[in-house]
Design an enzyme around this catalytic site. Structure first.
Site, PDB file in Angstrom:
ATOM      1  N   GLU A 117      78.664  39.919  62.178  1.00  0.00           N
ATOM      2  CA  GLU A 117      79.674  39.173  61.428  1.00  0.00           C
ATOM      3  C   GLU A 117      80.476  40.136  60.564  1.00  0.00           C
ATOM      4  OE1 GLU A 117      77.945  35.851  59.417  1.00  0.00           O
ATOM      5  OE2 GLU A 117      77.300  34.877  61.266  1.00  0.00           O
ATOM      6  N   HIS A 236      86.950  30.515  53.497  1.00  0.00           N
ATOM      7  CA  HIS A 236      86.633  30.953  54.852  1.00  0.00           C
ATOM      8  C   HIS A 236      87.924  30.998  55.659  1.00  0.00           C
ATOM      9  CE1 HIS A 236      84.741  31.398  58.733  1.00  0.00           C
ATOM     10  NE2 HIS A 236      83.561  31.510  58.141  1.00  0.00           N
ATOM     11  N   ARG A 281      86.205  38.698  54.497  1.00  0.00           N
ATOM     12  CA  ARG A 281      86.792  37.365  54.546  1.00  0.00           C
ATOM     13  C   ARG A 281      88.013  37.206  53.642  1.00  0.00           C
ATOM     14  NH1 ARG A 281      81.510  33.341  54.694  1.00  0.00           N
ATOM     15  NH2 ARG A 281      80.876  33.863  56.828  1.00  0.00           N
ATOM     16  N   HIS A 338      85.051  27.615  50.648  1.00  0.00           N
ATOM     17  CA  HIS A 338      83.807  27.677  51.414  1.00  0.00           C
ATOM     18  C   HIS A 338      82.576  27.974  50.563  1.00  0.00           C
ATOM     19  CE1 HIS A 338      81.355  28.157  54.959  1.00  0.00           C
ATOM     20  NE2 HIS A 338      81.062  29.427  54.666  1.00  0.00           N
ATOM     21  N   ARG A 373      81.414  37.446  49.003  1.00  0.00           N
ATOM     22  CA  ARG A 373      80.101  37.353  49.649  1.00  0.00           C
ATOM     23  C   ARG A 373      80.117  37.972  51.036  1.00  0.00           C
ATOM     24  NH1 ARG A 373      77.568  33.182  53.159  1.00  0.00           N
ATOM     25  NH2 ARG A 373      79.622  32.191  53.197  1.00  0.00           N
TER      26      ARG A 373
END
Length: 512
Positions: A117, A236, A281, A338, A373
């Site tokens: 990811e 997100h 992100r 998110h 994050r």
């Protein structure tokens, strides 16, 4: 004991992964009440498509996991906390396996199947059932929850207030039964634990389920707990751009499997970035936002992902239900609120500055996530915090209490009516969204204060005000907090947290 007065050793508010894991850990030391306004299917953890990050592969290491987390956190992570969480990850994975969670394995090698990811330098994401990891983990743990005789789950109970004794210790909660309207005074003899999740539903566009309205942040702050770094809301990048709330999430793992973000003509959106479609992100979310502001829609092209339906059945069926076939169609995407990187300031064991009050999971701020994050660190944090909390609380003694009437509720919050929540969502999306500036934030603050005058006991308004005040204080751009009037990251604010405490004292102060 009257029917409306209950007592347990430990009272946990919330039934997501943090609350459930905490209950399973704490039931070794006493009886536990899990109080939740939504069933397990209504928590963020259940809907988590991503998995759990852990350095379990021979080509990976805890040190690399730490480095990736620190890099994503843009100078606001607390390094010691990051090291502790990453170091504990393999053991927490084994704990889940002992409780019956089956992680995906490679059919050819028989080894754990590890996903990639954004901002991870190695494949280290464990999944359970492909993109239904949260669901499978939560169902396994809730099955164990039901087997424990000293755990009581009070579902459909909204916690309105924390109960405080004459010594200023939090000693339980005041909850309302959604079915009967009865108020329950639930005393916690040894500890009250907030595990209420995030606050995505404060925004008009979010991936969070309806219950994520920031209640725990409001409850904690109202009794004097410090809240930290609330300006850092992660959006997100790839929620399906369809008019619904919550928005349907398309996991980052799809990009890890080879999908690309593109314009309608096929040009790659993230071609400019060294990590391309797996950039952090915040970078991707702002890039998509800016494109949409120019009137250029952005799409996720997953048509060349091998075995999409088999690898991502939840996403495939979710898209299909909304009129898109990921194996054939470009998927229109847009950012949506998110995850809260900030929250109630707490140690890794959940300890807050208020005696008797603990906070675990997304509602807390431990210093793990910093300004942005790292993907799949959140479920890991829930597990590590639950375990550390258990170690701290196993030897705690019962709080002295002369009489039930000595407990007093502090602020009695109410569930916002739909029309109020809709107004809060519009204000937050417009004034404290992906790109903010001082004028917008001040406008949002004024609107929220007006709403608070009309609805003085609405937790959603209370928490939204804290987010906006925090965003006004941080006059720089860092990670998920982007101020167009202060577009640069200020090195002087490295390792500087924004902290708000009641009575209202607001400051950005260095803490590590």
């Amino acid at each position: 004991m009257e029917m409306n007065r209950l007592a347990f050793d430990f009272v946990i508010v919330g039934c997501g992964l943090a609350g459930t894991a905490a209950a399973l850990e704490l039931c070794q030391w006493g009886d536990v009440a899990v109080v939740s306004k939504e069933p397990v299917t209504g928590c963020n953890s259940y809907w988590a498509q991503g998995g759990i990050a852990a350095a379990v592969d021979h080509g990976d290491s805890v040190e690399l996991h730490v480095a990736d987390t620190l890099n994503a956190g843009h100078g606001l992570c607390h390094p010691a906390v990051v090291a502790d969480v990453a170091g504990a990850a393999p053991d927490r994975v084994r704990w889940l396996e002992r409780l019956g969670v089956s992680f995906d394995v490679d059919g050819k090698t028989g080894r754990l199947s590890l996903g990639l990811e954004g901002a991870h330098s190695r494949r280290r994401i464990l999944h359970a059932g492909g993109d239904a990891s949260g669901k499978n983990v939560m169902l396994s743990l809730h099955a164990r929850l039901g087997d424990e005789l000293n755990i009581v789950h009070l579902n459909h109970h909204a916690v309105n207030s924390l109960l405080v004794d004459a010594n200023g210790r939090v000693a339980g909660v005041l909850a309302t039964d959604a079915n009967s309207g009865e108020e329950l005074w639930i005393r916690a003899r040894r500890g009250t634990v907030l595990a209420t999740g995030g606050a995505g539903q404060l925004y008009a566009r979010t991936t969070n389920p309806p219950g994520s309205t920031g209640d725990g942040i409001a409850l904690a702050h109202s009794v004097g707990a410090t809240v930290r770094n609330l300006e850092f809301v992660q959006f997100h990048p790839t929620a399906l751009d369809a008019d619904c709330n919550p928005r349907f999430l398309i996991s980052e793992a799809v990009r890890g499997a080879g999908a690309h973000l593109v314009y309608r003509d096929g040009r790659r959106l993230m071609a400019f970035h060294p990590m391309q479609d797996l950039a952090p992100r915040d970078v991707i979310a702002r890039t998509i936002y800016e494109s949409l502001q120019r009137g250029e829609p952005v799409y996720l092209d997953a048509r060349k992902v091998d075995d999409f339906q088999a690898r991502f059945p939840t996403i495939f069926n979710g898209c299909l239900a909304r009129g898109y076939n990921p194996e054939r169609d470009l998927l229109p995407v847009a950012p949506a609120a998110h995850f809260m990187m900030g929250g109630v300031e707490a140690t890794l064991a959940g300890e807050t500055c208020v005696p008797g009050l603990y906070a675990v999971g997304e509602v807390s701020s431990t210093g793990l996530h910093g300004a942005n994050r790292l993907a799949s660190n959140s479920l890991l944090e829930c597990l590590v915090m639950a375990h550390q909390l258990s170690l701290v609380l196993q030897d705690t003694e019962e709080m002295p209490l002369e009489a039930p009437d000595s407990l007093q509720p502090v602020t009695r919050f109410t569930t916002p009516p739909p029309e109020l929540l809709s107004q809060v969502q519009d204000v937050m999306w417009t004034c404290a969204g992906i790109v903010r500036d001082g004028a917008q934030l001040q406008h949002g603050l004024s609107n929220l204060l007006a709403l608070q005058d009309r609805y003085p006991h609405a937790a959603a308004v209370y928490t939204a005000l804290l987010v906006v005040q925090s965003a006004l204080l941080r006059e720089e751009s860092r990670g998920a907090h982007y101020r167009s009037d202060f577009p640069k990251t200020e090195s002087a604010l490295d390792c500087v947290d924004t902290r708000l405490q009641q009575p209202c004292t607001y400051a950005t102060v260095p803490t590590h």
